[in-house]
Design an enzyme around this catalytic site. Structure first.
Site, short mmCIF file in Angstrom:
data_model
loop_
_atom_site.label_atom_id
_atom_site.label_comp_id
_atom_site.label_asym_id
_atom_site.label_seq_id
_atom_site.Cartn_x
_atom_site.Cartn_y
_atom_site.Cartn_z
CB CYS A 177 -0.88 0.04 1.25
SG CYS A 177 -1.94 -1.39 1.42
N GLY A 191 -0.73 0.62 -4.93
CA GLY A 191 -2.02 -0.01 -4.66
C GLY A 191 -3.10 0.56 -5.55
CG ASN A 196 3.29 0.29 2.90
OD1 ASN A 196 4.37 0.76 2.57
ND2 ASN A 196 2.86 -0.87 2.45
N GLY A 197 2.08 -2.19 5.02
CA GLY A 197 2.82 -3.28 5.66
C GLY A 197 1.84 -4.37 6.08
CE1 TYR A 223 6.72 -5.19 -10.77
CE2 TYR A 223 5.81 -5.38 -8.56
CZ TYR A 223 5.63 -5.25 -9.92
OH TYR A 223 4.37 -5.19 -10.43
P1 AMP Z 1 4.65 -13.98 -13.07
O1 AMP Z 1 3.97 -13.95 -14.38
O2 AMP Z 1 3.74 -14.43 -11.96
O3 AMP Z 1 5.96 -14.71 -13.06
O4 AMP Z 1 4.95 -12.47 -12.69
C1 AMP Z 1 6.19 -11.89 -12.94
C2 AMP Z 1 6.01 -10.42 -13.19
O5 AMP Z 1 5.24 -9.82 -12.15
C3 AMP Z 1 7.34 -9.74 -13.25
O6 AMP Z 1 7.41 -9.06 -14.48
C4 AMP Z 1 7.35 -8.79 -12.08
O7 AMP Z 1 7.78 -7.52 -12.52
C5 AMP Z 1 5.95 -8.71 -11.59
N1 AMP Z 1 5.86 -8.84 -10.13
C6 AMP Z 1 6.77 -9.26 -9.24
N2 AMP Z 1 6.29 -9.26 -7.97
C7 AMP Z 1 5.03 -8.81 -8.05
C8 AMP Z 1 4.00 -8.56 -7.09
N3 AMP Z 1 4.19 -8.79 -5.79
N4 AMP Z 1 2.81 -8.09 -7.55
C9 AMP Z 1 2.61 -7.88 -8.86
N5 AMP Z 1 3.55 -8.10 -9.81
C10 AMP Z 1 4.74 -8.55 -9.44
#
Ligand code: AMP
Ligand code: SF4
Length: 457
Positions: free
Chosen positions: A2, A30, A105-106, A246
């Site tokens: 968040c 978020g 947030n957390g 990320y």
């Molecule tokens: P996936 O298709 O599940 O392997 O998602 C990988 C992609 O999701 C990568 O391009 C990341 O940039 C992104 N990503 C990584 N962690 C998260 C997260 N917690 N929530 C949403 N997207 C994420």
């Protein structure tokens, strides 16, 4: 995950538009719901909350009419509790001592134990959020001044909390003693700000004062800023390394480190850790792999091409998922440029693999555009463990790197090779001591042995 934002004018100037803008800048943290709470001149508390993106959830023209010198806001990405509007924050409560509003947030890791304890003592919960335990802990200490009840309640929480709070018309920032999530203070003229990230301070024209330290509560009122320590002894800090990989915006600075510079450094590390001799070019998964791919190009001497184009107008809920649309999948969002990829040996960089679906689909697309070889490089270590501190990662069984070794994963996503950086590379690129950082989703080394000694209120 968040985002939180707060503002207090020491000379009674209006701050509501700034809080709206702050949330706008934190939208990446978020998209589920947004909310703002403020104090009116008669000291009553008011809120606007809604589902979806900031501009849909909140009525900017209504907010612009309101004159308030103290307000907080929240953008929500549900980790604890579902997308029910009751879970939208700020959460508010009042009793004879006054009123309180909280934006969090957390993720509080002992929330369930605390909830049980409080319910046994008669508390009735209104939402499914972990945040609500804080309000009930305060309510169960009616004999104390509000600020003392807040500090005493915070010392009972474990896990991650970066908070913007309104407490009887004063603004309060609080950060857990482990420092999981970022929280920074800013200033423009007579207005003091609290923000999850510095990018939101840039938007309202504020200068960074400093970060809220782990375990610190900062009270912001007409007298100025006043710092109080949460009485919890910690063995070490656990600042989230994934924020750099990320989550945070690249134009933010966390703990004095530019997120952009760290992502570039991660790309350099990756070029040295997992070079790809003979490749024709490097490209990045938009937008998550873009900066690291530029670092990889610099580190390897390979040319960088923006070979995958993103439709920047695609939102989260954009189109009916008919069978045809489902089959098109990621192609609606991303499209490789055939003229660049045909007959080429390509290095594709992304920041992480979670379930593996994005990489699998992109690789299939690039291959269908005639690429000769596709080498995937990831600018973080394999994500093998879930996060319990506020980032929404799936359970271990759904994490691709937890279920398969790297060769199997390479096969599943259809790459000609797949390589990652190591935990040491990640720590080097961030440039903070290992003892300051959380890397639990990569290593499984969660915060340990920091349980509260007593719950009794
Ligand atoms: P996936 O298709 O599940 O392997 O998602 C990988 C992609 O999701 C990568 O391009 C990341 O940039 C992104 N990503 C990584 N962690 C998260 C997260 N917690 N929530 C949403 N997207 C994420
Ligand atoms: Fe960040 Fe990973 Fe630690 Fe969660 S487990 S706080 S995502 S480093």
């Amino acid at each position: 995950m968040c985002g939180v934002f707060g503002a207090f004018s020491h000379n009674g100037h209006s701050v509501l538009e700034d809080v709206y803008l702050g949330l706008y800048a934190l939208q990446h943290r978020g998209q589920e719901s947004a909310g703002i709470t403020w104090i009116n001149s008669d000291n009553t508390m008011h809120s606007q909350r809604g589902n979806g993106l900031v501009h849909l959830a909140l009525d900017q023209s209504e907010l612009a009419k309101i004159n308030t010198n103290c307000a907080i806001g929240h953008v929500r990405y549900s980790t604890a509790g579902g997308s029910d509007i009751n879970n939208a924050q700020p959460l508010t409560a009042s009793n004879s001592k006054g009123s309180v509003a909280v934006a969090h947030n957390g993720n509080i890791t002992n929330a369930e134990a605390l909830k049980q304890y409080l319910e046994n003592r008669g508390a009735i919960f209104h939402s499914q959020t972990d945040t609500e335990v804080l309000l009930h802990l305060m309510a169960h200490q009616p004999h104390k001044p509000f600020i003392d009840a807040l500090i005493d309640s915070l010392r009972r929480l474990r896990g991650a909390y970066s908070l913007a709070i309104i407490l009887n018309g004063t603004l309060v920032a609080a950060r857990d003693p482990w420092g999981f999530r970022p929280l920074v203070l800013g200033q423009r003229e007579d207005i003091t700000y609290i923000s999850s990230e510095t990018c939101a301070l840039d938007l309202v024209g504020a200068q960074v004062i400093r970060e809220v330290s782990p375990g610190e509560v900062v009270v912001i009122d007409k007298e100025g800023l006043h710092s109080i320590k949460i009485p919890v002894q910690v063995k070490r800090h656990y600042q989230c390394s994934f924020e750099y990989v990320y989550f945070a915006r690249p134009d933010s600075v966390l703990a004095g480190k530019s997120v952009y510079a760290v992502r570039k450094a991660l790309g350099h590390c990756l070029a040295h850790r997992a070079p790809c001799p003979g490749a024709h070019m490097v490209t990045g998964m938009p937008d998550s792999g873009t900066i690291a791919s530029m670092g990889f190009a610099e580190g390897s001497g390979l040319p960088y091409e923006k070979a995958i184009v993103r439709n920047r107008y695609v939102g989260r809920t954009f189109i009916d998922p008919t069978q045809r649309v489902r089959e098109l999948g990621v192609r609606i969002k991303l499209n490789p440029i055939t003229e660049l990829t045909k007959d080429q040996k390509i290095v594709v960089i992304d920041d992480s693999i979670v379930r593996g679906t994005t990489s699998q689909r992109i690789i299939a697309m690039i291959r269908s555009c005639g690429a000769q070889e596709i080498h995937v490089r990831i600018s973080s270590p394999p994500v093998c463990f879930p996060c319990y501190y506020g980032i929404d990662t799936p359970s271990r069984v759904e994490l691709a790197a937890a279920r398969m070794d790297i060769k199997e994963l390479q096969k599943k996503i259809g790459a000609d090779s797949l390589q990652y950086i190591t935990e040491e590379d990640l720590i080097t690129a961030i440039g903070l001591p290992k003892s300051e950082l959380c890397t639990a989703c990569f290593t499984g080394e969660y915060m340990e042995g920091e349980e509260p000694d007593d719950l009794e209120l």
